[in-house]
Structures are given as structure tokens and as C-alpha cells.
Write a protein that holds these residues in place. Structure first.
Motif, PDB file in Angstrom:
ATOM      1  N   TYR A   1       0.842  -1.179   0.000  1.00  0.00           N
ATOM      2  CA  TYR A   1       0.000   0.000   0.000  1.00  0.00           C
ATOM      3  C   TYR A   1       0.888   1.244   0.000  1.00  0.00           C
ATOM      4  CZ  TYR A   1      -3.969  -2.969   1.343  1.00  0.00           C
ATOM      5  OH  TYR A   1      -4.944  -3.926   1.370  1.00  0.00           O
TER       6      TYR A   1
ATOM      7  N   ARG B   1     -12.894  -3.847  -0.026  1.00  0.00           N
ATOM      8  CA  ARG B   1     -13.786  -4.777  -0.728  1.00  0.00           C
ATOM      9  C   ARG B   1     -15.187  -4.194  -0.839  1.00  0.00           C
ATOM     10  NH1 ARG B   1     -11.288  -8.768   2.400  1.00  0.00           N
ATOM     11  NH2 ARG B   1     -13.087  -8.830   3.805  1.00  0.00           N
TER      12      ARG B   1
ATOM     13  N   GLU C   1      -8.847  -4.096   4.464  1.00  0.00           N
ATOM     14  CA  GLU C   1      -9.211  -4.952   3.336  1.00  0.00           C
ATOM     15  C   GLU C   1     -10.728  -5.075   3.204  1.00  0.00           C
ATOM     16  OE1 GLU C   1      -7.048  -8.455   4.322  1.00  0.00           O
ATOM     17  OE2 GLU C   1      -5.190  -7.766   3.379  1.00  0.00           O
TER      18      GLU C   1
END
Length: 225
Positions: A26, A118, A114
Motif C-alpha cells: 500500500y 472490498r 481490506e
């Protein structure tokens, strides 16, 4: 690459987060005050924001409210040492998507990030569409259009346009273009990049008033509106 803005005034905490997220590929920018954070969020495009509640100049609650007025879809993960139910409710009511109490384990932070990414991807539904200045590129079927008009591209022309549209308003040197599109070292004796840029210009700009691909003499090319 996923780009995350971390707003945290404790250097140990921000360094810990940045190091861990960098190891997971990231890209991370750090702000240690609310004023700097708001300037960064306005000037850059982020995929997610990690926001401490207690900052020296303004509260994370106020920052979140201001960000929400302009970027309602930006995922916000709020961090705080304040862990009562009321604290969490206040954070979520200000516009945060999630609330994590300090101290925390990095794996939990990563899992929360995460999950938010998503959720954002599912909400967007068209993450495979790249757009700029009326141009639209479908990365699934490798098609392109401008203001509804279909553009037929060769494989190399498509790769070149995808490179430009993923780097809007950034000067790209001929060397960089050659390496990314053709995967070979730049040969100063060839004008391949210039030739393909001209091919692309003819296809995406013909019949339109606005020119999108601009030449910076002696330096390269830039896609700007």
C-alpha cells in the motif's frame, strides 16, 4: 496501487502503520494535523483514510464531517483510545465507516482495511472502467470510447492509452513509456514512442475540440484536460 491517507499525530503510531502497510504494497501518506490532512485529501485521490480522533488542532470527528461533504464515498477508518459505546457511536455518526480502538494489533487493522476496500469495490461496481476528460477505457474487454464514440485501438495503442489514463496530469518521459508499454530499454535512435503517440492522438482527438495528449518539448508527454 492502493493509496491511503493516515492522519495521526503520534509519530510512533503513524510510522508503525506506514511500515506495515508499505510491506503489504500500500502507498501511504502521513498527516499529523487536521489542517494538513484536509489539504492532502483535497489535493490527492485516496482509496481510504485512516483517521485518529484526537489531533492537536481539530478533532477527527470534525475532519470526518468535512471530508464527507466533498468525498462521501471515501472509506474512513477511525482510530481512537476512546473506546466507550458513545465514543464509537459519535465516530460512526460523523461519517466513519469503521472504528478501531487503540491499542490494536496490526493484523486487525489490515483486516479492517481490506474489508472496507472490498466493500467500496462492490459499491462502485465499475472499477474496471477508467475515465478522463470524456475518455472511457474498459479494462475487461480492452475497449475505448470518447463521449460515447467507440475508438478502435491496436494492442499497443490500448496499452499506451491505459498508461496515460492511469497517470493523468503527470509528465511521462519517452524512456518511461517505452519501458512500460514495450518492456524494453529506450533506444534514443528510434521514434517509436512519438509515432504511437501520434497514432493515438489521431484516434482519440480527431473530431473533438479539446486535445488531451500534450507534448512537453524535450521531456515527454502528458494527458491533461
Amino acid at each position: 496501487m492502493i493509496r491511503i491517507c493516515v492522519i495521526e499525530d503520534e509519530e510512533k503510531v503513524s510510522s508503525f502503520i506506514k511500515k506495515g502497510l508499505n510491506e503489504h504494497d500500500y502507498e501511504v501518506d502521513i498527516a499529523d494535523t487536521g489542517e494538513v490532512a484536509l489539504e492532502m485529501v483535497q489535493a490527492n485521490e485516496y482509496n481510504l483514510m485512516i483517521l485518529d480522533v484526537m489531533l492537536p488542532d481539530m478533532s477527527g470527528i470534525e475532519i470526518c464531517r468535512q471530508v464527507r461533504r466533498h468525498q462521501p464515498q471515501l472509506p474512513v477508518l477511525m482510530l481512537s483510545a476512546l473506546g466507550t459505546i458513545d465514543d464509537k457511536v459519535n465516530g460512526l455518526h460523523s461519517g466513519a465507516d469503521d472504528y478501531l480502538v487503540k491499542p490494536f494489533h496490526f493484523n486487525e487493522l489490515l483486516a479492517r482495511i481490506e474489508a472496507l476496500l472490498r466493500r467500496k469495490k462492490l459499491a462502485d461496481g465499475d472499477d474496471h472502467i477508467l475515465s478522463f476528460g470524456g475518455l472511457k477505457l474498459n479494462t475487461w474487454d480492452k475497449t475505448a470510447e470518447r463521449e460515447g464514440k467507440q475508438i478502435n485501438l491496436t494492442a499497443k495503442e490500448y496499452s499506451l492509452l491505459e498508461l496515460f489514463i492511469k497517470s493523468p496530469n503527470k509528465l511521462l518521459s519517452r524512456e518511461y513509456i517505452m519501458e512500460r508499454v514495450w518492456g524494453i530499454n529506450f533506444d534514443t535512435g528510434t521514434n517509436m514512442v512519438d509515432v504511437y503517440v501520434n497514432y493515438l492522438r489521431n484516434k482519440i482527438q480527431k473530431g473533438f475540440d479539446k486535445k488531451l495528449i500534450h507534448t512537453v518539448i524535450g521531456m515527454g508527454y502528458i494527458l491533461k484536460d
